[in-house]
Design a protein around this motif. Structure first.
Motif, mmCIF file in Angstrom:
data_model
loop_
_atom_site.group_PDB
_atom_site.id
_atom_site.type_symbol
_atom_site.label_atom_id
_atom_site.label_comp_id
_atom_site.label_asym_id
_atom_site.label_seq_id
_atom_site.Cartn_x
_atom_site.Cartn_y
_atom_site.Cartn_z
ATOM 1 N N GLN A 13 0.813 -1.203 0.000
ATOM 2 C CA GLN A 13 0.000 0.000 0.000
ATOM 3 C C GLN A 13 0.852 1.262 0.000
ATOM 4 O OE1 GLN A 13 -2.193 -0.640 3.626
ATOM 5 N NE2 GLN A 13 -3.787 -1.865 2.629
ATOM 6 N N THR A 14 2.115 1.130 0.395
ATOM 7 C CA THR A 14 2.951 2.302 0.632
ATOM 8 C C THR A 14 3.927 2.597 -0.494
ATOM 9 O OG1 THR A 14 2.803 1.824 3.006
ATOM 10 C CG2 THR A 14 4.489 3.390 2.323
ATOM 11 N N GLY A 15 4.570 1.579 -1.043
ATOM 12 C CA GLY A 15 5.451 1.827 -2.165
ATOM 13 C C GLY A 15 6.874 1.347 -1.991
ATOM 14 N N PRO A 16 7.771 1.747 -2.898
ATOM 15 C CA PRO A 16 9.125 1.195 -2.957
ATOM 16 C C PRO A 16 9.963 1.399 -1.697
ATOM 17 C CG PRO A 16 8.883 3.076 -4.448
ATOM 18 C CD PRO A 16 7.517 2.687 -4.015
ATOM 19 N N ALA A 17 9.828 2.550 -1.030
ATOM 20 C CA ALA A 17 10.638 2.764 0.178
ATOM 21 C C ALA A 17 10.282 1.749 1.258
ATOM 22 C CB ALA A 17 10.457 4.188 0.699
ATOM 23 N N ALA A 18 9.009 1.387 1.322
ATOM 24 C CA ALA A 18 8.574 0.401 2.316
ATOM 25 C C ALA A 18 9.123 -0.988 1.983
ATOM 26 C CB ALA A 18 7.047 0.365 2.379
ATOM 27 N N TRP A 19 9.051 -1.366 0.688
ATOM 28 C CA TRP A 19 9.632 -2.661 0.298
ATOM 29 C C TRP A 19 11.127 -2.673 0.612
ATOM 30 C CZ3 TRP A 19 6.485 -6.408 -0.131
ATOM 31 C CH2 TRP A 19 5.238 -6.273 -0.759
ATOM 32 N N ALA A 20 11.789 -1.543 0.345
ATOM 33 C CA ALA A 20 13.230 -1.454 0.620
ATOM 34 C C ALA A 20 13.515 -1.589 2.103
ATOM 35 C CB ALA A 20 13.775 -0.119 0.101
ATOM 36 N N GLN A 21 12.692 -0.966 2.922
ATOM 37 C CA GLN A 21 12.891 -1.046 4.361
ATOM 38 C C GLN A 21 12.775 -2.486 4.856
ATOM 39 O OE1 GLN A 21 10.346 1.501 6.623
ATOM 40 N NE2 GLN A 21 11.372 1.091 8.567
ATOM 41 N N LEU A 22 11.817 -3.210 4.330
ATOM 42 C CA LEU A 22 11.662 -4.609 4.733
ATOM 43 C C LEU A 22 12.832 -5.461 4.253
ATOM 44 C CD1 LEU A 22 7.822 -5.205 4.173
ATOM 45 C CD2 LEU A 22 9.031 -4.831 6.357
ATOM 46 N N VAL A 23 13.317 -5.186 3.033
ATOM 47 C CA VAL A 23 14.490 -5.918 2.529
ATOM 48 C C VAL A 23 15.676 -5.691 3.467
ATOM 49 C CG1 VAL A 23 16.225 -6.027 0.696
ATOM 50 C CG2 VAL A 23 13.791 -5.922 0.108
ATOM 51 N N LEU A 24 15.910 -4.460 3.860
ATOM 52 C CA LEU A 24 17.037 -4.137 4.737
ATOM 53 C C LEU A 24 16.866 -4.749 6.120
ATOM 54 C CD1 LEU A 24 17.555 -0.457 3.569
ATOM 55 C CD2 LEU A 24 19.069 -2.394 3.153
ATOM 56 N N THR A 25 15.620 -4.828 6.584
ATOM 57 C CA THR A 25 15.357 -5.478 7.866
ATOM 58 C C THR A 25 15.662 -6.969 7.772
ATOM 59 O OG1 THR A 25 13.618 -3.861 8.370
ATOM 60 C CG2 THR A 25 13.604 -5.910 9.630
ATOM 61 N N ALA A 26 15.236 -7.591 6.687
ATOM 62 C CA ALA A 26 15.517 -9.012 6.488
ATOM 63 C C ALA A 26 17.024 -9.255 6.423
ATOM 64 C CB ALA A 26 14.844 -9.506 5.208
ATOM 65 N N GLU A 27 17.734 -8.420 5.681
ATOM 66 C CA GLU A 27 19.177 -8.585 5.551
ATOM 67 C C GLU A 27 19.877 -8.401 6.897
ATOM 68 O OE1 GLU A 27 21.089 -9.437 2.852
ATOM 69 O OE2 GLU A 27 19.205 -9.855 1.814
ATOM 70 N N ALA A 28 19.424 -7.451 7.696
ATOM 71 C CA ALA A 28 20.046 -7.204 9.004
ATOM 72 C C ALA A 28 19.897 -8.396 9.931
ATOM 73 C CB ALA A 28 19.429 -5.964 9.644
ATOM 74 N N THR A 29 18.750 -9.057 9.868
ATOM 75 C CA THR A 29 18.452 -10.143 10.801
ATOM 76 C C THR A 29 18.815 -11.521 10.261
ATOM 77 O OG1 THR A 29 16.180 -10.253 9.940
ATOM 78 C CG2 THR A 29 16.567 -8.839 11.857
ATOM 79 N N GLY A 30 19.324 -11.580 9.041
ATOM 80 C CA GLY A 30 19.664 -12.875 8.471
ATOM 81 C C GLY A 30 18.463 -13.647 7.997
ATOM 82 N N THR A 31 17.343 -12.943 7.777
ATOM 83 C CA THR A 31 16.116 -13.571 7.278
ATOM 84 C C THR A 31 16.137 -13.571 5.751
ATOM 85 O OG1 THR A 31 14.989 -12.602 9.187
ATOM 86 C CG2 THR A 31 13.598 -13.513 7.454
ATOM 87 N N ASP A 32 15.519 -14.553 5.144
ATOM 88 C CA ASP A 32 15.512 -14.655 3.687
ATOM 89 C C ASP A 32 14.601 -13.581 3.094
ATOM 90 O OD1 ASP A 32 15.559 -15.339 1.032
ATOM 91 O OD2 ASP A 32 14.851 -17.397 1.326
ATOM 92 N N ALA A 33 15.182 -12.581 2.438
ATOM 93 C CA ALA A 33 14.391 -11.506 1.836
ATOM 94 C C ALA A 33 13.565 -12.004 0.661
ATOM 95 C CB ALA A 33 15.303 -10.369 1.384
ATOM 96 N N HIS A 34 13.872 -13.190 0.146
ATOM 97 C CA HIS A 34 13.095 -13.764 -0.960
ATOM 98 C C HIS A 34 11.931 -14.603 -0.448
ATOM 99 C CE1 HIS A 34 15.829 -12.499 -4.166
ATOM 100 N NE2 HIS A 34 16.819 -12.780 -3.346
#
Length: 418
Positions: free
Chosen positions: A324-345
């Protein structure tokens, strides 16, 4: 780094003296046709208030996830730079010269620096932007959103992250009065309360009337991440690893203040797994963006155990918010996944990287990004790399005009070099 709320709400919050938020830029008030000059921009929403911010977040996230970075998107970001290195939120008519109508700001500029570090190949642009940021440092060591304003925790944090991303020690970048970004952040840290286990938050700015510090979770997540030497990219848990809890105590340095702030955030999400938003005039609701910031901050502080519950909440609720929010939100979640070692895919069943990439320009010709081998070469001789690099933010929330942005900004523990 917090993506949310309309620019209109953000402006109202500023006008009312409310603390602004860190992390991802505020979404545009309404989708509208993107000017032809905006070709290469991520997202179809009006970029007036967040164009550079969301572009920078998107590029940083894709590079961190080792995904293909569209060359037109990098070219767009380069083209938005003013001749002196500064960035405005968006310029419909980019060019070498910026006029009085181009309201340059620290958040957009610092975000662009971090994007250039992540994708590589644009060190000259990054250095020019960093020089401009240094020239606008306040006497207390911090930064405001627009030059000349009072320092705030979010802007100071995103700039500190840009400094760290470029390989500079934020604590050694001082004003004419000898104050650093860390001095400015420490001055915004609240004192411990009656319950040490609950930690102590940071304020966005002193209250304009009472001059007192008021706890702000947005500012706290940004400050914690930045004070621990990170920005948009956090590459794994901090020094305490699976470490337990921090007990609040009078800080001897900004690192202690950051740990107090991390304890505060851990307490804030312990019950429900998420933070709540409290924008003036709006109904309180779960705040996805700041919850993501909190997960990153807790990870940076080594409180990975306390990060699990809000991370699980994000996996369940984050994709709908980002959609609902857009690319910055998707990017934020990707960076959160990368920080925690979670699979961003596979983040709660969603391929965050694919969702983010789909928001980008149709021409997906890849831009060069620094390889691991290139990183070491750059560290040795300062040359430009040509492969790919890692990390993560916060966010920042970018706001209209004098709006505020988050962020928190940062550096890869294995510092990515241009």
């Amino acid at each position: 780094m917090n993506v949310r709320r309309s620019a209109a709400l953000a402006a109202a919050a500023v006008a009312l003296g409310a603390a602004a938020s860190p992390a991802v830029a505020a979404p545009s008030p309404s989708p509208s046709a993107i000017p032809a000059k905006a070709e290469g921009l991520f997202g179809k929403q009006d970029p007036t208030y967040d164009g550079v911010w969301r572009q920078s977040l998107a590029l940083t996230a894709l590079a961190t996830a080792k995904a293909e970075v569209p060359r037109p998107a990098v070219d767009w970001l380069v083209g938005q730079q003013c001749a002196d290195g500064a960035y405005a939120a968006f310029r419909a008519k980019p060019g070498a010269d910026c006029g009085a109508k181009d309201k340059v700001d620290s958040n957009s500029t610092a975000a662009a620096v971090q994007a250039f570090v992540a994708v590589g190949g644009h060190r000259a642009e990054a250095e020019k932007s960093l020089d401009w940021l240094k020239s606008t440092q306040n006497a207390d060591g911090g930064w405001s959103y627009n030059p000349g304003g009072a320092s705030d925790a979010n802007s100071t944090s995103v700039v500190a992250g840009a400094l760290a991303a470029m390989g500079e020690e934020p604590g050694s970048v001082t004003s004419e009065k000898g104050q650093s970004p860390f001095d400015a952040l420490r001055a915004l840290a609240l004192k411990c309360g009656a319950k040490p286990a609950e930690g102590a938050a940071f304020a966005y700015q002193p209250d304009p009337k009472s001059k007192k510090l008021v706890a702000n979770d947005d500012a706290t997540a940004a400050a914690v991440t930045a004070a621990l030497g990170h920005g948009f990219v956090v590459s794994g848990p901090g020094e305490d690893g699976e470490g337990g809890k921090y007990a609040c105590h009078a800080p001897k340095d900004v690192g202690d203040a950051a740990r107090n702030g991390a304890a505060h955030l851990a307490s804030a999400v312990a019950k429900t797994g998420h933070l709540m938003s409290a924008m003036p005039g709006a109904k309180d609701q779960p705040d996805v963006g700041n919850t993501a910031d909190t997960v990153v901050a807790l990870t940076a502080a080594g409180l990975t155990g306390q990060a699990r519950k809000p991370l699980a909440w994000l996996e369940e609720n984050g994709a709908r918010w980002a959609g609902q929010t857009g690319p910055a939100a998707w990017a934020q979640l990707v960076l959160t996944a990368e920080a925690t070692g979670t699979d961003a895919h596979d983040f709660g069943g969603t391929d965050l990287v694919a969702k983010l990439a789909a928001e980008g320009p149709a021409d997906a010709s890849a831009a060069p990004t620094p390889s691991a081998e290139g990183e070491q070469k750059n560290a040795d001789d300062g040359a430009d790399g040509d492969g790919i690099s890692p990390w993560w933010m916060v966010g920042v929330g970018a706001f209209v005009g004098i709006g505020i942005g988050f962020l928190v900004s940062g550096r890869n523990k294995k510092r990515s070099q241009l």
